[in-house]
Design a protein around this motif. Structure first.
Motif, PDB file in Angstrom:
ATOM      1  N   LEU A  87      -4.869 -10.696  -4.808  1.00 31.49           N
ATOM      2  CA  LEU A  87      -5.115  -9.243  -4.678  1.00 31.49           C
ATOM      3  C   LEU A  87      -5.951  -9.052  -6.354  1.00 31.49           C
ATOM      4  CD1 LEU A  87      -2.479  -8.087  -3.800  1.00 31.49           C
ATOM      5  CD2 LEU A  87      -4.198  -7.808  -2.837  1.00 31.49           C
ATOM      6  N   CYS A  88      -5.283  -9.898  -6.861  1.00 36.90           N
ATOM      7  CA  CYS A  88      -6.182 -10.050  -8.973  1.00 36.90           C
ATOM      8  C   CYS A  88      -6.896 -10.844  -8.577  1.00 36.90           C
ATOM      9  CB  CYS A  88      -5.030 -10.496  -9.656  1.00 36.90           C
ATOM     10  SG  CYS A  88      -3.498  -9.970 -10.508  1.00 36.90           S
ATOM     11  N   ALA A  89      -7.372 -11.881  -7.810  1.00 30.40           N
ATOM     12  CA  ALA A  89      -8.959 -11.809  -8.040  1.00 30.40           C
ATOM     13  C   ALA A  89      -9.945 -11.276  -7.907  1.00 30.40           C
ATOM     14  CB  ALA A  89      -9.301 -13.188  -6.764  1.00 30.40           C
ATOM     15  N   GLU A  90      -9.209 -10.511  -6.377  1.00 26.42           N
ATOM     16  CA  GLU A  90     -10.771  -9.562  -5.549  1.00 26.42           C
ATOM     17  C   GLU A  90     -10.530  -8.034  -6.760  1.00 26.42           C
ATOM     18  OE1 GLU A  90      -8.313  -9.784  -0.853  1.00 26.42           O
ATOM     19  OE2 GLU A  90      -8.872  -8.344  -2.218  1.00 26.42           O
ATOM     20  N   GLY A 105      -0.412  -4.488  -1.231  1.00 26.72           N
ATOM     21  CA  GLY A 105       0.051  -6.171   0.301  1.00 26.72           C
ATOM     22  C   GLY A 105      -0.715  -5.171   1.013  1.00 26.72           C
ATOM     23  N   PRO A 106      -0.141  -5.590   1.520  1.00 23.49           N
ATOM     24  CA  PRO A 106       0.214  -4.486   3.541  1.00 23.49           C
ATOM     25  C   PRO A 106       2.307  -3.870   2.965  1.00 23.49           C
ATOM     26  CG  PRO A 106       0.461  -7.162   3.992  1.00 23.49           C
ATOM     27  CD  PRO A 106       0.086  -6.803   2.091  1.00 23.49           C
ATOM     28  N   ALA A 165       1.087  -1.511   0.012  1.00 19.40           N
ATOM     29  CA  ALA A 165       0.307  -0.365   0.093  1.00 19.40           C
ATOM     30  C   ALA A 165       0.714   1.427   0.001  1.00 19.40           C
ATOM     31  CB  ALA A 165      -0.869   0.268   1.049  1.00 19.40           C
ATOM     32  N   ALA A 166       2.305   1.565   0.163  1.00 22.66           N
ATOM     33  CA  ALA A 166       3.497   2.361   0.304  1.00 22.66           C
ATOM     34  C   ALA A 166       3.276   3.107  -1.030  1.00 22.66           C
ATOM     35  CB  ALA A 166       4.250   2.056   1.286  1.00 22.66           C
ATOM     36  N   LEU A 167       3.031   1.975  -1.638  1.00 21.90           N
ATOM     37  CA  LEU A 167       2.587   2.753  -3.189  1.00 21.90           C
ATOM     38  C   LEU A 167       1.927   3.407  -3.957  1.00 21.90           C
ATOM     39  CD1 LEU A 167       5.162   0.561  -4.476  1.00 21.90           C
ATOM     40  CD2 LEU A 167       6.006   2.124  -4.294  1.00 21.90           C
ATOM     41  N   ARG A 168       0.524   3.359  -3.303  1.00 25.88           N
ATOM     42  CA  ARG A 168      -0.660   3.253  -3.886  1.00 25.88           C
ATOM     43  C   ARG A 168      -0.019   4.903  -3.878  1.00 25.88           C
ATOM     44  NH1 ARG A 168      -6.713   2.156  -1.888  1.00 25.88           N
ATOM     45  NH2 ARG A 168      -7.661   3.713  -2.751  1.00 25.88           N
TER      46      ARG A 168
END
Lengths: 241, 241, 241, 241, 241, 241
Positions: free
Chosen positions: E163-166, E142-143, E117-120
């Motif tokens: 994550l891709c499935a979500e 991811g975390p 998530a830091a890259l978001r």
């Protein structure tokens, strides 16, 4: 410089709290006067409340007219703000307006944290009204709340710290606005537990009001005089001249 | 069905004009009552005016409470609308709200035409507030105006026809809102000279209020009672129960 | 007044359900005729389906031409709506269009609830197309679904009630659209369990179609005649005159 | 590589023009097949036309199925594009889609120039649909037009050059899309008179289709088979498997 | 055709990985040269890093000037991209720019997946800069992560698949961008486990650069020569002529 | 309080002008130090210039590190601003950022006026970057300009007055930003001829920097140390610790 801080509700203890927060950041040459709305509601929560708080806030601004160089409307939601900017010849800032602008100058993305999700619609509308929604990294709000607003900041301090951590880590907030009247003044308490700067609306408004008053000296407004009936004489006076 | 139409200003001749426009499109079983604001301003122009017109509009709604199945706030800018929706248990529509929604249902792109550019900021804010800015093909407004608002519609009829033509041909408007109080009721006069449908806010509001009243029968609102001071008793009554 | 309600798919049981919902809210003087698309698909789910449902919907509108004062396209996603507005000289409304506008007039923020997340992209595109995304408080959707669409409303009633509660409490929705064909008519069943008003698209469309038909009487459209080949004669007829 | 270029209308001379423009920029190993829609309309102008052109375009794509590695829908407005992307297992690009993406990759701000303002609403809707409105520096369009679309490009060449100059100098466009079918192929003629790069939608689409075909080899789509009635067998075939 | 691929950081192993990914999709006649930034930082993470990576990327582009027909800036965030487009007379594409455009042409809604998530915030800013935010179905990240970026793709492969499935099932993504330098080249590994197409930025950029180079042959830029001091001679050279 | 004002270009006469404007509004206890960029370009006009001005601005900030409580980047476009906010432990404001925020606090709608349309794209990008586009009533810009930027403010004073009048009367601007370096300090000269308040970016930035420094005392930034090569030692120093 003289700054009038108007609490848009009628609860004196809230006015005292706001005044103390304001004085803590005012420049040395600045004199803070904090007053309650002379009428209206003890607490401002809904859109209907905002509407009623507008004339009440104007009444406070009118009663002290000529005795301040800038004014702050200290109620999240900024009731009466647009009208006050039109009617008065000195800068007037709202605390949510000030929080959004200050946070935007502190970092690219600000988070908004508060103790209950019930306030989120109001905050979102206010943010949209001021045009800075694209700078907001997201809201983190606590669950429904039915306790005492006067002590919720302390009662939910751990929750607030956790929400701030989520805002910074999950949403990428680079600074965080503690939103809502009941959280006024809680920033210093919470800051040691939070990795990014916290913004208190009242304090941001006082510093920005000082800035604007220096930038834009008292100047006549284009308002044309009209007779307003059915409101307190001081409010009618604002429209009349 | 009984519909209360509130003119948010205090000028009876305007109220009469609005009432006539409303009755012209109401369904056969609908009874229209048109009333002026019991106090406030004779004309609503600025943001400060909107603020004052809010409680005045609520007062009119409160005075007639229980005697209408839906209400229309007949003042461009919709003063008091959000509060009225919270406080009342019947549908309340504003005439700008109604104009934007009706125009959106008539075509993909609507134009907004009025007699003077001075009203454009207000209309743009109101449009943004209702969220339909992306449906607007553009504004076409006349030059500055200092004459009689009561006759401007007739005085500037040729200008309005020309602005409507520009809106349809240059901006691609598929229908056109004639915006601003002084243009109420002028649509039938102008329609023969305009190639696309014209929308009158008051008339749109009456038809849509009938629709919503049928869709959403009287229902209790979640508003919690509070003591409001400093306002007329009928306004305080809305908050009190 | 005569309103034609077109089910854009070819399944008669769905048409019956839609017709019943329409009649339940129609004004006393309104006559509802509900028809299925004369060809096309038994269920409309994907963008490819929308494309095929467009001419099928136009065909139904064309077959009954001259026998209705307004029409409703009763398929979430509003297939053929923009073309129908251009080609016909009476008001045509889509049920998603109607749901979004009605919900916006009921409150500042509406939620959207449906039984499966698979429909969310379609709803979001439809909402964006109509321009009201800023009024939406959020979507609350159930998990993947592979059962019978004809009974999903009843099968997942508890889930729907829970999603509505989340929409109101977490997202601040002031009214909720029950979206998607399979939920048509379920609002009355669910309303007692939900604290905010529920909006049914078909019913909203019927009331709004009545409103628009009264506002905008039959008027010639600017469409220029052209020869269309490869489509059913009734569709070609719409283009030809 | 084999690319199918579908002219969505039924006019063979337009198909020839499109085919020539496509071949002029295709890579050496690419084979271009240009075909007309097998039915529909001779010219696509309105939203109703777009609707009819959708199945007609799908029919052309279906008739040649399995004989191309990528396809281009050569009609401004991209009729049938979203459905084609769902139904086919090779990349399909529309020429307006391609023009917007190519122009965005050439510079930060692109202008859109065409010969008549009447096309502006269609272009704006198409631009909004593809999501790139924020990259557009503005539209510059000629006056109303009732001449021959087949020669308008040459007839209005001076006007187009002047509009391009305004787009670059007044709007800050860094490249310019020549929009609308009748301007296909006119870019090379006009480029020497314009200071910024000109983008032709058909040519952009051919190059981007080559790119996408190399990136995303033929892959099964998730489409589930359904029985479609009332359409040409080749269209029904797309839905059926 | 010759394409220069510039890794904006100074880490040779990353350059090798990027070069291999580029060659895997390049057309048969295309020659790929992959180079590292000649100075700067070993890893680009923050906004301050982007700033430093800009001149470093320009330096690489300048050193090889005249020896390529198009260039790719292979660093998520596209440092130096806007300047390079102004200064060079051949097409220059960034890998995030290319990923967003390619994904938009593959489907209506793309998801963005990355390992932390830091890259978001960076991705969101980059997406907003390119103007395609409305096409994005959502982010799934991811975390927090503190391991080795060189192996995170493999270490977190299961997480990425989840994550891709979500993204596909919950957000309705029709294709997915694997974002962030450390995921370069992981798409082929992951594709068998994901139901929708995966987009790799470097590979998209190479194919789109080929497309643009064919569309827009070498052309002089309007840049006026200026003396730049304090930068490497090759960078100053770009400004000087 | 000590404020460092960095002119991002290398022209000393511009630095002097900026310094004078800054001192004219600084609070009595504030000490202004105005410096030029130590290297770079004599004038910043294009996106490529912005890129080069970034490290040059950081170099100036680094050279004076520890000797100021807040800093102002005095170049329209705010080069290096986002990086400076990350790297420094005191508030840093850009003059366009400050102009947009100050204007938003003065009124609901601000206009932007400048002497040539050539600057409009830069201003629009900068405005979009700061997120306040919805508050902007419109741009009013003069024609192409090839004269001396050092005297354009005086040479085009009548034009500027006329543009300001259009901004206020046609666009409804309630205050006006005089944008672009060459207009720095011209506001006092022009104000007597303009009916709404004028905003000078440098002066707004100085007052807001004072405000922010009082609100957010020096605090450590989360930046992690890295080795930066190829830049001046003082810039590398900012990254290194």
């Amino acid at each position: 410089m003289r700054i009038l801080v108007v609490n848009s509700n009628t609860t004196p203890s809230v006015t005292d709290r706001i005044g103390a927060a304001a004085r803590a950041v005012a420049s040395s040459g600045t004199e803070i006067t904090a007053v309650s709305a002379p009428f209206g509601l003890p607490l401002i929560v809904t859109r209907a409340d905002w509407l009623a708080a507008g004339p009440a806030t104007l009444a406070a601004l009118a009663q002290h007219r000529g005795r301040y160089d800038a004014a702050v409307i200290a109620c999240f939601g900024d009731p009466g703000l647009d009208a006050a900017k039109e009617l008065l010849d000195v800068p007037v800032l709202g605390i949510s307006e000030a929080a959004f602008h200050a946070a935007s100058m502190l970092g690219r993305r600000f988070g908004v944290v508060s103790f209950t999700a019930a306030l989120r619609p109001m905050f979102e509308e206010c943010l949209a009204h001021h045009g800075l929604a694209s700078r907001c990294a997201g809201f983190r709000m606590g669950p429904a709340f039915s306790g005492d607003p006067g002590t919720v900041a302390e009662d939910r301090l751990d929750l607030l710290a956790a929400l701030c951590a989520e805002s910074a880590e999950q949403d990428g907030a680079e600074c965080i606005i503690l939103a809502g009247g009941p959280l006024a003044g809680v920033a210093p308490l919470l800051q040691p537990r939070v990795a990014v700067p916290l913004v208190d609306g009242t304090q941001a408004a006082v510093r920005l009001a000082e800035a604007m008053a220096g930038l834009m000296p008292r100047h006549p407004r284009a308002h044309r005089a009209r007779t307003l009936t059915g409101f307190a004489p001081e409010v009618a006076g604002l429209y009349g001249a």
